[in-house]
Scaffold this motif. Structure first.
Motif, PDB file in Angstrom:
ATOM      1  N   GLN A  27       0.836  -1.218   0.000  1.00 48.85           N
ATOM      2  CA  GLN A  27       0.000   0.000   0.000  1.00 48.85           C
ATOM      3  C   GLN A  27       0.862   1.255   0.000  1.00 48.85           C
ATOM      4  N   ARG A  28       2.059   1.141   0.596  1.00 46.76           N
ATOM      5  CA  ARG A  28       2.961   2.307   0.629  1.00 46.76           C
ATOM      6  C   ARG A  28       3.758   2.453  -0.666  1.00 46.76           C
ATOM      7  N   GLY A  29       3.534   1.530  -1.599  1.00 45.67           N
ATOM      8  CA  GLY A  29       4.204   1.656  -2.901  1.00 45.67           C
ATOM      9  C   GLY A  29       5.493   0.881  -3.031  1.00 45.67           C
ATOM     10  N   HIS A  30       5.864   0.105  -2.011  1.00 42.71           N
ATOM     11  CA  HIS A  30       7.075  -0.700  -2.121  1.00 42.71           C
ATOM     12  C   HIS A  30       6.796  -1.955  -2.935  1.00 42.71           C
ATOM     13  N   THR A  31       7.858  -2.526  -3.495  1.00 45.98           N
ATOM     14  CA  THR A  31       7.704  -3.752  -4.274  1.00 45.98           C
ATOM     15  C   THR A  31       8.156  -4.927  -3.414  1.00 45.98           C
ATOM     16  N   ILE A  32       7.321  -5.955  -3.388  1.00 46.18           N
ATOM     17  CA  ILE A  32       7.706  -7.161  -2.647  1.00 46.18           C
ATOM     18  C   ILE A  32       8.360  -8.113  -3.651  1.00 46.18           C
ATOM     19  N   VAL A  33       9.606  -8.465  -3.425  1.00 49.50           N
ATOM     20  CA  VAL A  33      10.299  -9.343  -4.380  1.00 49.50           C
ATOM     21  C   VAL A  33      10.268 -10.781  -3.888  1.00 49.50           C
ATOM     22  N   GLU A  34      10.411 -11.688  -4.843  1.00 47.27           N
ATOM     23  CA  GLU A  34      10.277 -13.125  -4.545  1.00 47.27           C
ATOM     24  C   GLU A  34      11.561 -13.727  -3.994  1.00 47.27           C
ATOM     25  N   CYS A  35      12.710 -13.109  -4.351  1.00 52.53           N
ATOM     26  CA  CYS A  35      13.960 -13.700  -3.838  1.00 52.53           C
ATOM     27  C   CYS A  35      14.859 -12.601  -3.271  1.00 52.53           C
ATOM     28  N   PRO A  36      15.635 -12.953  -2.267  1.00 52.79           N
ATOM     29  CA  PRO A  36      16.436 -11.951  -1.559  1.00 52.79           C
ATOM     30  C   PRO A  36      17.476 -11.279  -2.441  1.00 52.79           C
ATOM     31  N   GLU A  37      17.905 -11.988  -3.490  1.00 56.58           N
ATOM     32  CA  GLU A  37      18.936 -11.441  -4.371  1.00 56.58           C
ATOM     33  C   GLU A  37      18.463 -10.157  -5.059  1.00 56.58           C
ATOM     34  N   ASP A  38      17.131  -9.997  -5.210  1.00 67.00           N
ATOM     35  CA  ASP A  38      16.586  -8.808  -5.889  1.00 67.00           C
ATOM     36  C   ASP A  38      16.262  -7.666  -4.928  1.00 67.00           C
ATOM     37  N   ALA A  39      16.473  -7.893  -3.638  1.00 67.27           N
ATOM     38  CA  ALA A  39      15.965  -6.934  -2.642  1.00 67.27           C
ATOM     39  C   ALA A  39      16.947  -5.806  -2.334  1.00 67.27           C
ATOM     40  N   ASP A  40      16.375  -4.645  -1.949  1.00 69.89           N
ATOM     41  CA  ASP A  40      17.186  -3.578  -1.348  1.00 69.89           C
ATOM     42  C   ASP A  40      17.252  -3.813   0.152  1.00 69.89           C
ATOM     43  N   ILE A  41      16.114  -4.219   0.689  1.00 71.55           N
ATOM     44  CA  ILE A  41      16.006  -4.403   2.135  1.00 71.55           C
ATOM     45  C   ILE A  41      15.379  -5.774   2.424  1.00 71.55           C
ATOM     46  N   ILE A  42      16.004  -6.501   3.332  1.00 70.13           N
ATOM     47  CA  ILE A  42      15.450  -7.798   3.733  1.00 70.13           C
ATOM     48  C   ILE A  42      14.939  -7.666   5.162  1.00 70.13           C
ATOM     49  N   ILE A  43      13.706  -8.071   5.353  1.00 71.67           N
ATOM     50  CA  ILE A  43      13.130  -8.028   6.703  1.00 71.67           C
ATOM     51  C   ILE A  43      13.032  -9.465   7.192  1.00 71.67           C
ATOM     52  N   ILE A  44      13.799  -9.793   8.214  1.00 70.76           N
ATOM     53  CA  ILE A  44      13.740 -11.161   8.756  1.00 70.76           C
ATOM     54  C   ILE A  44      12.925 -11.104  10.035  1.00 70.76           C
ATOM     55  N   THR A 106       9.335  -6.696  18.945  1.00 73.56           N
ATOM     56  CA  THR A 106       8.050  -7.323  18.611  1.00 73.56           C
ATOM     57  C   THR A 106       6.899  -6.320  18.653  1.00 73.56           C
ATOM     58  N   TYR A 107       7.182  -5.073  19.012  1.00 73.28           N
ATOM     59  CA  TYR A 107       6.131  -4.067  19.124  1.00 73.28           C
ATOM     60  C   TYR A 107       6.072  -3.189  17.884  1.00 73.28           C
ATOM     61  N   ASN A 108       4.832  -2.749  17.588  1.00 72.45           N
ATOM     62  CA  ASN A 108       4.625  -1.758  16.532  1.00 72.45           C
ATOM     63  C   ASN A 108       5.420  -2.045  15.263  1.00 72.45           C
ATOM     64  N   LYS A 109       5.323  -3.277  14.823  1.00 71.06           N
ATOM     65  CA  LYS A 109       6.115  -3.665  13.667  1.00 71.06           C
ATOM     66  C   LYS A 109       5.799  -2.818  12.431  1.00 71.06           C
ATOM     67  N   ASP A 110       4.529  -2.384  12.342  1.00 71.14           N
ATOM     68  CA  ASP A 110       4.139  -1.636  11.142  1.00 71.14           C
ATOM     69  C   ASP A 110       4.880  -0.309  11.019  1.00 71.14           C
ATOM     70  N   LEU A 111       5.323   0.248  12.155  1.00 71.98           N
ATOM     71  CA  LEU A 111       5.958   1.564  12.086  1.00 71.98           C
ATOM     72  C   LEU A 111       7.315   1.518  11.387  1.00 71.98           C
ATOM     73  N   PHE A 112       7.851   0.313  11.190  1.00 71.54           N
ATOM     74  CA  PHE A 112       9.173   0.252  10.552  1.00 71.54           C
ATOM     75  C   PHE A 112       9.112   0.824   9.145  1.00 71.54           C
ATOM     76  N   LEU A 113       7.895   0.813   8.551  1.00 70.39           N
ATOM     77  CA  LEU A 113       7.773   1.340   7.195  1.00 70.39           C
ATOM     78  C   LEU A 113       8.144   2.822   7.131  1.00 70.39           C
ATOM     79  N   ASP A 114       7.936   3.517   8.256  1.00 73.02           N
ATOM     80  CA  ASP A 114       8.300   4.941   8.286  1.00 73.02           C
ATOM     81  C   ASP A 114       9.805   5.133   8.128  1.00 73.02           C
ATOM     82  N   TYR A 115      10.547   4.105   8.414  1.00 69.63           N
ATOM     83  CA  TYR A 115      12.004   4.240   8.395  1.00 69.63           C
ATOM     84  C   TYR A 115      12.638   3.720   7.116  1.00 69.63           C
TER      85      TYR A 115
END
Ligand code: SF4
Length: 441
Positions: A27-44, A106-115
């Protein structure tokens, strides 16, 4: 906008939160990629409940370090999120300071998008603290017709082996009406099966409303075809939830009720707050209300000081209850839990032997229980093709689809029509290993 890759480990709560995060990211306009090799940022999105889950993440970070070294156009950024960040995040960040940019708890995980737009921000440890906000649950990314719906977060119990209270904090309950609205929204989006989630779900409370009120309202109002809930605590468990299964046909007659050990001394050491007699009495009462209920459980073998005779008690209780599904583990020490310092750690060899006995016992019980379902008629929600589907198709022209029956038993059906996402009437005509063979009726 960033290219994001999500990697998730652990419990259904983590999966539910990851599904919500993926939706919010899109919704914020980011692209979700299928493999880590294509990513700018990996969220584990990490798990700390077992050592193996933590070790797996360390292994992945090693791979990402190598990946980053091979990159020449841009640096890979990693957000280490969730229970591992809370538990051992600082150590991990020190070890992988070249790639782990942010620790998020583990708190407010959604706010990470602001960063995300500016990952060079000063903050390095975020999402920790006392305020927890629930993200709206979204349909599962794996199966769009299913959804996990968190209703509480954290846990007020202090089982001596468990890291959850430390990494997820004390229990926080979600607003009653917000859950109902979210459930309706999910059904409007095509979800057929809702699984309500809470660490000790029976203790849910909001403005005088409890879990049975919530389940009943969802059963009546949401339009969901199937409703289930996880995880019940034997001490807190509420019989009303089983009575609802008799009243509402969309309540799945299935209950996950971990017993952990069949020996009361070990249960006391685990700080489970019930003894095995109380547990068995609850099971008996549950079956009086709903005789055909399917039960599943969690068991830990080799807890510190567990003797051979005490393991036999576990085996005995296990054979008494006869679970259809069991998640069996050998105890391994978790840092920052009370049991970490317990004396009398059991030899690894003994733990593995006990686990093997339990697993083999379970296989025998499960195949008897499945055989007992032969000839029964029910409904199943089909979610995927079997891994043998292509082979079967080459031989017969039909594909093979796997589903879960109303009582959560896995069934398999051959069909020339794609069954995924449909709730269909089936007859179970044979059993094969851990699944029932079925035909559409
Ligand atoms: S009830 Fe016990 S095992 Fe379950 S999450 Fe809470 S502390 Fe952990």
């Amino acid at each position: 906008m960033a290219k994001l890759f999500f990697e998730t480990y652990g419990c259904q709560m983590n999966l539910a939160e990851a599904d919500s995060l993926v939706t919010k990211s899109e919704q914020r306009g980011h692209t979700i990629v299928e493999c880590p090799e294509d990513a700018d940022i990996i969220i584990i999105n990490t798990c700390s409940v077992r050592l193996t889950a933590e070790n797996h993440v360390i292994g992945r970070l090693g791979y990402y370090r190598m990946l980053n070294k091979e990159r020449h156009d841009r640096d890979l950024r990693i957000i280490l999120m969730g229970c591992m960040s809370e538990n051992v995040g600082l150590e991990v960040k020190k070890q992988f300071s070249d790639i782990v940019s942010i620790l998020w708890g583990t708190y407010n995980k959604d706010l990470f998008l602001d960063y995300i737009e500016d990952l060079v921000v000063k903050q390095e440890s975020l999402g920790f603290g006392a305020a927890y906000s629930f993200m709206p649950a979204t349909p599962s990314k794996e199966y769009s017709f299913k959804a996990f719906l968190p209703i509480s977060h954290g846990c007020n119990k202090h089982c001596s082996y468990c890291i959850v209270p430390k990494v997820r904090g004390l229990e926080k309950n979600r607003d009653f009406q917000e859950i109902i609205d979210n459930a309706k929204q999910l059904v409007d989006e095509g979800v057929k099966e809702l699984c309500l989630l809470g660490q000790t779900i029976d203790t849910y409370k909001h403005e005088g409303k409890r879990l049975p009120d919530l389940l009943e309202t969802i059963a009546r109002q949401s339009g969901a075809e199937r409703i289930t809930f996880l995880t019940s605590h034997p001490r807190e468990f509420l019989y009303e939830t089983i009575e609802l299964m008799n009243t509402y046909s969309n309540m799945m007659p299935f209950l996950h009720l971990p017993f952990q050990s069949g020996n009361s001394r070990i249960l006391k050491l685990m700080k489970r707050n019930y003894n095995i007699e109380e547990y068995l009495e609850k099971v008996e009462n549950i079956r009086k209300i709903r005789p055909d209920i399917i039960l599943s459980t969690d068991i830990i073998v080799g807890f510190p000081t567990e003797t051979e005779a005490e393991f036999e008690d576990t085996l005995k209780a296990f054979k008494t209850v006869r679970y259809n599904e069991a998640f069996m583990y050998r105890y391994n020490t978790r840092p920052n839990t009370p049991a970490e310092n317990f004396e009398g750690q059991v030899d690894e060899e003994d733990k593995l032997r006990r686990l093997d006995i339990l697993v083999r016992t379970h296989r025998g019980i499960m195949s008897e229980l499945l055989a007992g379902q032969i000839g029964s008629k029910t409904t199943a929600l089909f979610d995927r093709e079997s891994k043998y589907s292509d082979k079967i198709f080459a031989e017969t022209g039909q594909k093979q689809y796997l589903g879960r029956t109303l009582n959560n038993t896995v069934c398999i059906v051959d069909s020339s029509v794609d069954l995924r996402g449909n709730v269909l009437a089936v007859e179970l005509y044979d059993s094969l290993n851990a699944v029932m063979k079925a035909k559409l009726i």
